[in-house]
Design an enzyme around this catalytic site. Structure first.
Site, PDB file in Angstrom:
ATOM      1  N   ARG A  82     -26.433  83.356  -9.667  1.00 17.10           N
ATOM      2  CA  ARG A  82     -26.089  84.688  -9.884  1.00 17.10           C
ATOM      3  C   ARG A  82     -25.450  84.795 -11.382  1.00 17.10           C
ATOM      4  O   ARG A  82     -24.467  84.273 -11.552  1.00 17.10           O
ATOM      5  CB  ARG A  82     -25.124  85.278  -8.938  1.00 17.10           C
ATOM      6  CG  ARG A  82     -24.984  86.815  -9.098  1.00 17.10           C
ATOM      7  CD  ARG A  82     -23.922  87.494  -8.126  1.00 17.10           C
ATOM      8  NE  ARG A  82     -24.427  87.149  -6.707  1.00 17.10           N
ATOM      9  CZ  ARG A  82     -23.355  86.830  -5.666  1.00 17.10           C
ATOM     10  NH1 ARG A  82     -22.076  87.110  -6.036  1.00 17.10           N
ATOM     11  NH2 ARG A  82     -23.922  86.761  -4.476  1.00 17.10           N
ATOM     12  N   HIS A 127     -21.171  81.658  -7.403  1.00 18.15           N
ATOM     13  CA  HIS A 127     -22.783  81.861  -7.557  1.00 18.15           C
ATOM     14  C   HIS A 127     -23.085  81.650  -9.077  1.00 18.15           C
ATOM     15  O   HIS A 127     -24.014  81.236  -9.474  1.00 18.15           O
ATOM     16  CB  HIS A 127     -23.189  83.345  -7.339  1.00 18.15           C
ATOM     17  CG  HIS A 127     -23.336  83.446  -5.618  1.00 18.15           C
ATOM     18  ND1 HIS A 127     -24.504  82.932  -4.932  1.00 18.15           N
ATOM     19  CD2 HIS A 127     -22.551  83.887  -4.945  1.00 18.15           C
ATOM     20  CE1 HIS A 127     -24.256  83.143  -3.576  1.00 18.15           C
ATOM     21  NE2 HIS A 127     -23.089  83.854  -3.488  1.00 18.15           N
ATOM     22  N   ASP A 134     -26.435  81.788  -0.490  1.00 15.99           N
ATOM     23  CA  ASP A 134     -26.421  82.713   0.675  1.00 15.99           C
ATOM     24  C   ASP A 134     -27.634  82.404   1.405  1.00 15.99           C
ATOM     25  O   ASP A 134     -28.781  82.703   0.748  1.00 15.99           O
ATOM     26  CB  ASP A 134     -26.398  84.201   0.253  1.00 15.99           C
ATOM     27  CG  ASP A 134     -24.908  84.291  -0.388  1.00 15.99           C
ATOM     28  OD1 ASP A 134     -24.052  83.698  -0.366  1.00 15.99           O
ATOM     29  OD2 ASP A 134     -24.886  85.468  -1.354  1.00 15.99           O
ATOM     30  N   GLU A 192     -17.636  84.983   4.754  1.00 17.17           N
ATOM     31  CA  GLU A 192     -19.056  85.369   5.204  1.00 17.17           C
ATOM     32  C   GLU A 192     -19.764  84.160   5.476  1.00 17.17           C
ATOM     33  O   GLU A 192     -19.658  83.037   4.844  1.00 17.17           O
ATOM     34  CB  GLU A 192     -19.626  85.496   3.507  1.00 17.17           C
ATOM     35  CG  GLU A 192     -18.907  86.673   2.757  1.00 17.17           C
ATOM     36  CD  GLU A 192     -19.477  86.915   1.459  1.00 17.17           C
ATOM     37  OE1 GLU A 192     -19.014  88.046   0.906  1.00 17.17           O
ATOM     38  OE2 GLU A 192     -20.200  86.102   0.955  1.00 17.17           O
ATOM     39  N   HIS A 195     -22.438  82.219   3.045  1.00 12.54           N
ATOM     40  CA  HIS A 195     -22.113  81.622   2.000  1.00 12.54           C
ATOM     41  C   HIS A 195     -21.488  80.294   1.904  1.00 12.54           C
ATOM     42  O   HIS A 195     -20.680  79.824   2.554  1.00 12.54           O
ATOM     43  CB  HIS A 195     -20.831  82.579   1.520  1.00 12.54           C
ATOM     44  CG  HIS A 195     -20.443  82.493   0.142  1.00 12.54           C
ATOM     45  ND1 HIS A 195     -20.537  83.086  -0.795  1.00 12.54           N
ATOM     46  CD2 HIS A 195     -19.673  81.288  -0.117  1.00 12.54           C
ATOM     47  CE1 HIS A 195     -19.896  82.630  -2.195  1.00 12.54           C
ATOM     48  NE2 HIS A 195     -19.558  81.323  -1.787  1.00 12.54           N
TER      49      HIS A 195
END
Length: 221
Positions: A82, A127, A134, A192, A195
């Site tokens: 990301r 990320h 993910d 999460e 993740h």
């Protein structure tokens, strides 16, 4: 989406790869390229719906995929590398108090600012270091996602991996994913279930800004 950092920021993608080159046939639904995400817009830096990871993380995920295939599952990727610009997009959205159009779908029980205080979104994300992914599992026979008890990016205690406010089957499905990821060198996140970060990530202190783009990767690698 977590963590703070002593930063080194770079545009150099030379140690990154398209995940599909390492894991042919992997299923990808890159949510931040679409508008179906907690903001409701395509996120800055996502120029193509493709998963990019460091070569080390991609190699480890290939081992995960092979192990899961034998058990009748395929990997489905929601997000991988990301760009730092995407994280900045998240933060600026967090400052804008009036935009809560996706609240019913992604954070129905929380106020917008709680997404930051509770650790679901942070000003710096692992990320952006390129070794976090993910993902979920697909049943090869049905082609459907395993029921994990909450959907991807539902910011809720129900999404915590150890939450027992889910059925036994849903919890077992989470553990199938978590166990194989941990066995292959990934660390889970406590809030999460989807993740995971490579434990021995190659760039623990480096954050990248190049776009999610196969063309950019090919030109610069």
């Amino acid at each position: 989406m977590e963590t703070d950092y002593k930063e080194k920021v770079t545009m150099n993608p030379s140690q990154f790869t398209l995940l599909a080159d390492f894991v042919p046939g992997i299923v990808q639904e890159i949510r931040y390229y679409s508008t179906y995400n907690f903001i409701g817009d395509r996120i800055d830096g996502y120029e193509e719906p493709c998963a990019i990871l460091t070569k080390e993380a991609a190699r480890a995920l290939k081992a995960v995929s092979n192990q899961m295939n034998v058990q009748g599952y395929r990997l489905k990727i929601f997000d991988a590398y990301r760009p730092a610009s995407a994280v900045k997009h998240f933060v600026l959205w967090g400052i804008e108090d009036t935009d809560i159009r996706m609240k019913p779908y992604f954070y129905p029980d929380l106020e917008k600012q709680e997404l930051f205080s509770k650790g679901y979104i942070a000003s710096r994300s692992s990320h952006s270091r390129g070794s976090t992914v993910d993902l979920t599992l697909l049943d090869m026979q049905t082609g459907k996602e395993l029921d994990m008890g909450s959907p991807f990016d539902l910011f809720s205690e129900r999404s915590h991996p150890d939450c027992r406010d889910v059925t036994d089957e849903q919890y077992a499905n989470r553990m199938i994913l978590q166990n194989v990821m941990v066995q292959n060198g990934f660390m889970p996140l406590d809030c999460e279930w989807w993740h995971f970060t490579l434990k021995n990530e190659p760039f623990p202190d480096t954050y990248f800004e190049f776009p999610v783009s196969s063309e950019y990767l090919k030109r610069r690698s």
